[in-house]
Scaffold this active site. Structure first.
Site, PDB file in Angstrom:
ATOM      1  N   HIS A   1       0.869  -1.172   0.000  1.00 53.33           N
ATOM      2  CA  HIS A   1       0.000   0.000   0.000  1.00 53.33           C
ATOM      3  C   HIS A   1       0.907   1.222   0.000  1.00 53.33           C
ATOM      4  CE1 HIS A   1      -3.453   2.501   0.632  1.00 53.33           C
ATOM      5  NE2 HIS A   1      -2.953   3.001   1.753  1.00 53.33           N
TER       6      HIS A   1
ATOM      7  N   CYS B   1      -3.444   3.076  -5.423  1.00 54.47           N
ATOM      8  CA  CYS B   1      -2.846   3.940  -4.394  1.00 54.47           C
ATOM      9  C   CYS B   1      -1.447   4.418  -4.795  1.00 54.47           C
ATOM     10  CB  CYS B   1      -2.823   3.246  -3.035  1.00 54.47           C
ATOM     11  SG  CYS B   1      -1.947   1.665  -3.013  1.00 54.47           S
TER      12      CYS B   1
END
Length: 169
Positions: free
Chosen positions: A30, A120
């Site tokens: 992430h 992301c």
């Protein structure tokens, strides 16, 4: 700004505003952008509920995301992370003031999300460099292409084998 510097939740190192933060989840990475004073900006699935450690597997199926400003330590939870401005040698970072201004403008906004085309990592690199890039997405697309090509090859071999057996009878 730091290039690639490892740090942990107990000793976070010295991220600077505008640094990219790579967080290692069990099955993927992430990405977030460091704003300063312990805060980051990142995207999370809209239906995720309270923002916390789960920039989760739900993101695989989500088509929308919410831009959130959160404490780095809350987003990381028990996972590991490091500063990773890995594209600095390819793309010139925008001025820090512009990166932060653009990031702050997007807080609490709903944005489109696509695991392969607008994830992301694309989000934070667009803020830092003005260009959304994602090696993680490129690797996934490459793997999908390989699997598709392999499946096509096996189908073709099966068809050829089937036709050759038909000719024998």
């Amino acid at each position: 700004m730091a290039a690639i510097q490892s740090f942990s939740a107990t000793h976070p190192g010295d991220p600077e505003p505008g640094d990219l933060i790579e967080i290692f989840r069990p099955a993927y990475q992430h990405w977030a952008l460091y704003l300063g004073d312990g805060y980051i900006i990142n995207v999370t699935p809209v239906d995720e509920g309270p923002p916390a450690t789960l920039a989760s597997a739900k993101s695989v199926f989500s088509r929308k995301a919410r831009v959130r400003m959160q404490l780095l330590k809350d987003v990381v939870g028990s996972d590991t992370y490091h500063i990773n401005n890995k594209y600095d040698s390819t793309y010139a970072p925008l001025p820090v003031e512009e990166i932060i201004r653009r990031a702050e403008y997007l807080i609490d906004q709903e944005v489109s999300y696509d695991l392969l085309g607008n994830n992301c990592e694309h989000f934070v690199t667009l803020l830092r460099y003005g260009e959304g890039v994602s090696d993680q997405a490129k690797r996934a697309i490459g793997a999908i292409g390989f699997v598709t090509a392999a499946a096509g090859a096996f189908s073709l071999l099966g068809l050829l084998h089937s036709r050759s057996r038909e000719r024998q009878y």
